[in-house]
Design a protein around this motif. Structure first.
Motif, short mmCIF file in Angstrom:
data_model
loop_
_atom_site.label_atom_id
_atom_site.label_comp_id
_atom_site.label_asym_id
_atom_site.label_seq_id
_atom_site.Cartn_x
_atom_site.Cartn_y
_atom_site.Cartn_z
N PHE A 110 -1.00 10.41 -2.43
CA PHE A 110 -0.43 9.14 -2.90
C PHE A 110 -1.49 8.25 -3.56
N GLY B 273 5.56 6.14 11.14
CA GLY B 273 5.44 6.88 9.88
C GLY B 273 6.71 6.77 9.07
N SER B 274 6.57 6.95 7.76
CA SER B 274 7.69 6.78 6.83
C SER B 274 8.82 7.77 7.09
N GLY C 289 0.80 -1.23 0.00
CA GLY C 289 0.00 0.00 0.00
C GLY C 289 0.83 1.27 0.00
N PHE C 290 2.12 1.13 0.28
CA PHE C 290 3.00 2.31 0.24
C PHE C 290 3.63 2.44 -1.15
N HIS C 291 4.37 3.53 -1.32
CA HIS C 291 5.09 3.75 -2.57
C HIS C 291 6.59 3.72 -2.31
N ARG D 59 10.46 3.38 1.63
CA ARG D 59 9.48 4.37 2.12
C ARG D 59 10.19 5.62 2.61
N LEU E 65 10.05 5.38 -2.91
CA LEU E 65 10.46 6.76 -3.17
C LEU E 65 11.97 6.85 -3.31
N THR F 258 -1.64 13.58 3.07
CA THR F 258 -0.63 12.79 2.36
C THR F 258 -1.25 11.61 1.62
N ARG F 259 -2.15 10.91 2.33
CA ARG F 259 -2.75 9.70 1.76
C ARG F 259 -3.47 10.00 0.43
#
Ligand code: C5P
Length: 275
Positions: A182, A136-137, A22-24, A153, A26, A178-179
Motif C-alpha cells: 500500500f 485490522g481492515s 493513512g489507509f486507502h 477500508r 477500497l 501488506t503495508r
C-alpha cells in the motif's frame, strides 16, 4: 468445543483513493470459502488470556503473544467490556498465513464472536464489528460472516449472493507485507468507484497485483501459470486463485500448480460456518 474460522478471497480489489488516516479506500468483494482454521476456546476464571497448548504452526510459534491476533482480540474485548473472565486459545492452522486469505483476521473474529457468547456479554454484532476494525481492515467481514461487497477500508459491507463456485488457491510460499504494497509509489490509487455494489461486469482487477508481481518473482510465476484460467491475486498477496463452476474444471490447473506449490481447492460460501 471447536470453532471454525473461514478464509476469504478478494474476487477483485480496487484502490479508489488514499485517505488522511493513512489507509486507502477500497472496493472489493469478499468471497468466504470453506478453507477453515479451527479454534479451541475455553473460559478461564482467573482472567488470563493464554495461547494453549503450544502454537500449532511455525508462523504462530514465531509470534509474540502481543502480536498474535487471537490474543489481541481477546484482550481488546476484555478491556472494552470490562469482563473479568479470561480464555485459553488454541488455533489449528490450515489457512496459509500472510497470503491474503484473511486467516489471522478470521481467527480474531471467531475469538470475538465466541468470547462474546462464553463471557455472556451479549454485544450486538455491529458493536463487535466496530471493535474488530481496530484489529485490522479485514476483521469486520468475518464478524458479519457473509460474502459481501466491501467499501471504505473494507468495513462498509453489503451482503452479496453469488453463484456457487469452486476456487483453486495456489500459495507461492512467500510472505508479502501488506503495508509495503500500500506504500508503494507505483500503486494505482485512482481506480474510479463503481456505481453499484456488485461484481463489476468484466470482473474488475486487483490493483495490488502489479506491485506484487514486480517485487515478488514467485508470485509472478504463479500468475503466469494460472493466466489461462483467469488467475488473480487475493488481497495484497501472495496467494493466487482461479475460479470455476465445478471442482473438475480446476483439475488441470491444480495438477500443473501442485508440481511446484502448495494448492488448495475450496468452495465458495454465502455464510460463515461460525454463524
Ligand atoms: O488493516 P490492516 O492491519 O490489514 O492493514 C495493514 C496495512 O495495510 C495498514 O497499516 C496500511 O498501511 C495498509 N492498508 C491500507 N488501506 C487499507 C488496508 C490496509 O493502506 N484499506
Amino acid at each position: 468445543m471447536r470453532y471454525p474460522a473461514p478464509a476469504k478471497l478478494n474476487l477483485f480489489l480496487h484502490v479508489t483513493g488514499r485517505r488522511a488516516d493513512g489507509f486507502h479506500d477500497l472496493e472489493t468483494v469478499f468471497q468466504l470459502i470453506d478453507l477453515c482454521d479451527e479454534l479451541q476456546i475455553s473460559v478461564r476464571k482467573d482472567g488470563d488470556i493464554r495461547r494453549e497448548p503450544a502454537p500449532s504452526s511455525a508462523v504462530l510459534a514465531s509470534l509474540a503473544d502481543a502480536d498474535d491476533l487471537t490474543v489481541r482480540a481477546a484482550r481488546l474485548l476484555q478491556q472494552a467490556s470490562g469482563s473479568t473472565h479470561g480464555a485459553d486459545l488454541h488455533v489449528d492452522k490450515r489457512i496459509p498465513a500472510g497470503g491474503g486469505l484473511g486467516g489471522g483476521s478470521s481467527d480474531a473474529a471467531t475469538v470475538l464472536l465466541v468470547l462474546n457468547r462464553l463471557w455472556e456479554l451479549h454485544w450486538p454484532r455491529a458493536r463487535l464489528a466496530e471493535l474488530a476494525l481496530e484489529l485490522g481492515s479485514d476483521v469486520p467481514v468475518f464478524i458479519h460472516g457473509k460474502t459481501a461487497f466491501g467499501r471504505g477500508r473494507g468495513e462498509e459491507l453489503t451482503p452479496l449472493q453469488l453463484p456457487p463456485r469452486w476456487y483453486l488457491i495456489v500459495d507461492p510460499g512467500v510472505a508479502v507485507a501488506t503495508r509495503s504494497v500500500f506504500n508503494a509509489p507505483e500503486l494505482t490509487r485512482d481506480t474510479p468507484a463503481l456505481k453499484i455494489a456488485a461484481l463489476p461486469a468484466g470482473g474488475g482487477r486487483n490493483d495490488c497485483e502489479a506491485v506484487v508481481r514486480q517485487r515478488y518473482p514467485e508470485v509472478a510465476r504463479v500468475l503466469d501459470l494460472l493466466a489461462p484460467w483467469g488467475g488473480r491475486m487475493t488481497g495484497s498477496g501472495a496467494c493466487v486463485f482461479a475460479a470455476a463452476d465445478s471442482r473438475e474444471a480446476l483439475q488441470a490447473p491444480a495438477t500443473a500448480a501442485s508440481a511446484f506449490w502448495r494448492t488448495f481447492v475450496a468452495r465458495g460460501l454465502d455464510h460463515s460456518p461460525i454463524l
